[in-house]
Write a protein that holds these residues in place. Sequence first.
Motif, PDB file in Angstrom:
ATOM      1  N   ALA A  23       0.633  -4.605   1.843  1.00 11.29           N
ATOM      2  CA  ALA A  23       1.155  -3.862   2.870  1.00 11.29           C
ATOM      3  C   ALA A  23       0.958  -2.080   2.532  1.00 11.29           C
ATOM      4  CB  ALA A  23       2.692  -4.093   3.134  1.00 11.29           C
ATOM      5  N   TYR A  24       1.200  -1.928   1.126  1.00  7.49           N
ATOM      6  CA  TYR A  24       1.148  -0.505   0.689  1.00  7.49           C
ATOM      7  C   TYR A  24      -0.457  -0.099   0.685  1.00  7.49           C
ATOM      8  CZ  TYR A  24       5.810   0.606  -0.482  1.00  7.49           C
ATOM      9  OH  TYR A  24       7.416   0.910  -0.117  1.00  7.49           O
ATOM     10  N   ASP A  25      -1.435  -1.101   0.410  1.00  2.41           N
ATOM     11  CA  ASP A  25      -2.553  -0.667   0.479  1.00  2.41           C
ATOM     12  C   ASP A  25      -3.113  -0.113   1.554  1.00  2.41           C
ATOM     13  OD1 ASP A  25      -3.357  -1.505  -2.343  1.00  2.41           O
ATOM     14  OD2 ASP A  25      -3.869  -3.531  -1.599  1.00  2.41           O
ATOM     15  N   ASP A  47       5.296  -0.180  -8.531  1.00  2.00           N
ATOM     16  CA  ASP A  47       6.655  -0.894  -8.849  1.00  2.00           C
ATOM     17  C   ASP A  47       6.314  -2.481  -8.295  1.00  2.00           C
ATOM     18  OD1 ASP A  47       7.876   1.325  -9.617  1.00  2.00           O
ATOM     19  OD2 ASP A  47       8.502   1.801  -7.836  1.00  2.00           O
ATOM     20  N   HIS A  48       5.926  -2.621  -7.046  1.00  2.00           N
ATOM     21  CA  HIS A  48       5.653  -3.689  -6.464  1.00  2.00           C
ATOM     22  C   HIS A  48       4.926  -4.817  -7.567  1.00  2.00           C
ATOM     23  CE1 HIS A  48       8.042  -3.905  -2.755  1.00  2.00           C
ATOM     24  NE2 HIS A  48       7.722  -2.572  -2.841  1.00  2.00           N
ATOM     25  N   GLN A  49       3.920  -4.340  -8.043  1.00  2.00           N
ATOM     26  CA  GLN A  49       2.764  -4.808  -9.179  1.00  2.00           C
ATOM     27  C   GLN A  49       3.800  -5.152 -10.249  1.00  2.00           C
ATOM     28  OE1 GLN A  49      -0.681  -2.272  -8.919  1.00  2.00           O
ATOM     29  NE2 GLN A  49      -1.741  -3.881  -8.283  1.00  2.00           N
ATOM     30  N   ASN A 100       9.288  -3.292   6.632  1.00  2.00           N
ATOM     31  CA  ASN A 100       8.835  -4.446   5.378  1.00  2.00           C
ATOM     32  C   ASN A 100       9.862  -4.258   4.477  1.00  2.00           C
ATOM     33  OD1 ASN A 100       6.503  -5.458   6.267  1.00  2.00           O
ATOM     34  ND2 ASN A 100       5.317  -3.887   5.655  1.00  2.00           N
ATOM     35  N   GLU A 101      10.255  -2.971   4.025  1.00  2.00           N
ATOM     36  CA  GLU A 101      11.211  -2.848   2.757  1.00  2.00           C
ATOM     37  C   GLU A 101      12.754  -3.277   3.293  1.00  2.00           C
ATOM     38  OE1 GLU A 101      10.889  -2.173  -0.198  1.00  2.00           O
ATOM     39  OE2 GLU A 101       8.911  -0.937  -0.295  1.00  2.00           O
ATOM     40  N   GLN A 102      12.868  -3.111   4.708  1.00  2.00           N
ATOM     41  CA  GLN A 102      14.186  -3.790   5.117  1.00  2.00           C
ATOM     42  C   GLN A 102      14.088  -5.287   4.753  1.00  2.00           C
ATOM     43  OE1 GLN A 102      14.340  -2.189   9.123  1.00  2.00           O
ATOM     44  NE2 GLN A 102      15.454  -0.679   8.653  1.00  2.00           N
ATOM     45  N   ASP A 130      14.662  -0.744  -7.531  1.00  2.00           N
ATOM     46  CA  ASP A 130      13.714  -0.086  -7.001  1.00  2.00           C
ATOM     47  C   ASP A 130      13.453  -0.098  -5.558  1.00  2.00           C
ATOM     48  OD1 ASP A 130      12.435   0.750  -9.436  1.00  2.00           O
ATOM     49  OD2 ASP A 130      11.506  -1.296  -9.927  1.00  2.00           O
ATOM     50  N   GLU A 131      13.696  -1.339  -5.009  1.00  2.00           N
ATOM     51  CA  GLU A 131      13.740  -1.564  -3.567  1.00  2.00           C
ATOM     52  C   GLU A 131      14.538  -0.727  -2.815  1.00  2.00           C
ATOM     53  OE1 GLU A 131      11.039  -3.193  -2.972  1.00  2.00           O
ATOM     54  OE2 GLU A 131      10.703  -4.673  -4.378  1.00  2.00           O
ATOM     55  N   GLN A 132      15.726  -0.544  -3.341  1.00  2.00           N
ATOM     56  CA  GLN A 132      16.748   0.288  -2.590  1.00  2.00           C
ATOM     57  C   GLN A 132      16.176   1.441  -2.528  1.00  2.00           C
ATOM     58  OE1 GLN A 132      20.185  -0.951  -4.910  1.00  2.00           O
ATOM     59  NE2 GLN A 132      21.224  -1.574  -3.133  1.00  2.00           N
ATOM     60  N   ARG A 133      15.584   2.169  -3.603  1.00  2.00           N
ATOM     61  CA  ARG A 133      15.007   3.584  -3.707  1.00  2.00           C
ATOM     62  C   ARG A 133      13.677   3.533  -2.859  1.00  2.00           C
ATOM     63  NH1 ARG A 133      11.240   5.100  -7.307  1.00  2.00           N
ATOM     64  NH2 ARG A 133      11.499   2.845  -8.365  1.00  2.00           N
ATOM     65  N   HIS A 134      12.843   2.596  -2.675  1.00  2.00           N
ATOM     66  CA  HIS A 134      11.824   2.651  -1.593  1.00  2.00           C
ATOM     67  C   HIS A 134      12.280   2.890  -0.234  1.00  2.00           C
ATOM     68  CE1 HIS A 134       9.349  -0.155  -4.434  1.00  2.00           C
ATOM     69  NE2 HIS A 134       9.605   0.969  -5.210  1.00  2.00           N
ATOM     70  N   LEU A 135      13.284   1.995   0.305  1.00  2.00           N
ATOM     71  CA  LEU A 135      13.650   2.115   1.479  1.00  2.00           C
ATOM     72  C   LEU A 135      14.276   3.435   1.950  1.00  2.00           C
ATOM     73  CD1 LEU A 135      14.282   0.703   4.251  1.00  2.00           C
ATOM     74  CD2 LEU A 135      16.089  -0.366   3.219  1.00  2.00           C
TER      75      LEU A 135
HETATM   76 FE   LIG Z   1       9.570  -1.903  -2.063  1.00  2.00          FE
END
Ligand SMILES: [Fe+2]
Length: 154
Positions: A23-25, A47-49, A100-102, A130-135
Amino acid sequence: MQAREITEQLRELIQLDVDAVHAYDQALRALEPTPAVQGTLAEFRLDHQRHVLELSQALLRMGENPPAFSSDMKGFVLEGVTALRGLTGPEGALKAMRGNEQLTNAVYATVLAKPLPAEILAIVRRAYADEQRHLAYIESALDGRVWEGGEART
Ligand SMILES: [Fe+2]
Ligand SMILES: [Fe+2]
């Protein structure tokens, strides 16, 4: 928790993080007009990788093979991956990535509510942070800024 349940949870998270990388790509291409946002989201992709790597290492330590990281993997968990196809424009890409991040945050929260072994709990907790920071970043980019000429203005 049974070993089998733990490995199932790890596989679910790995699949989710693989989807997120794809999705990020796609989002990064749509974010070309906004280099600052694009750079930040490029870090999120890494981060996801890293999550895929660390969760896969945990699976290996439990004696199981992690799923292959193939670029043509079908059956995405994240609907936003599909939504991003054919999408142009930074704002649309950010909205799809917010969705996606939600979902990613919700799945991580569900997994964290389970009685995981300490070593795995530590990995998942770090990744969830990390996920919380992304969102939070994506929400602030969408809510707190004015979109003008394709570039986010603070
Ligand atoms: Fe994320
Ligand atoms: Fe993740």
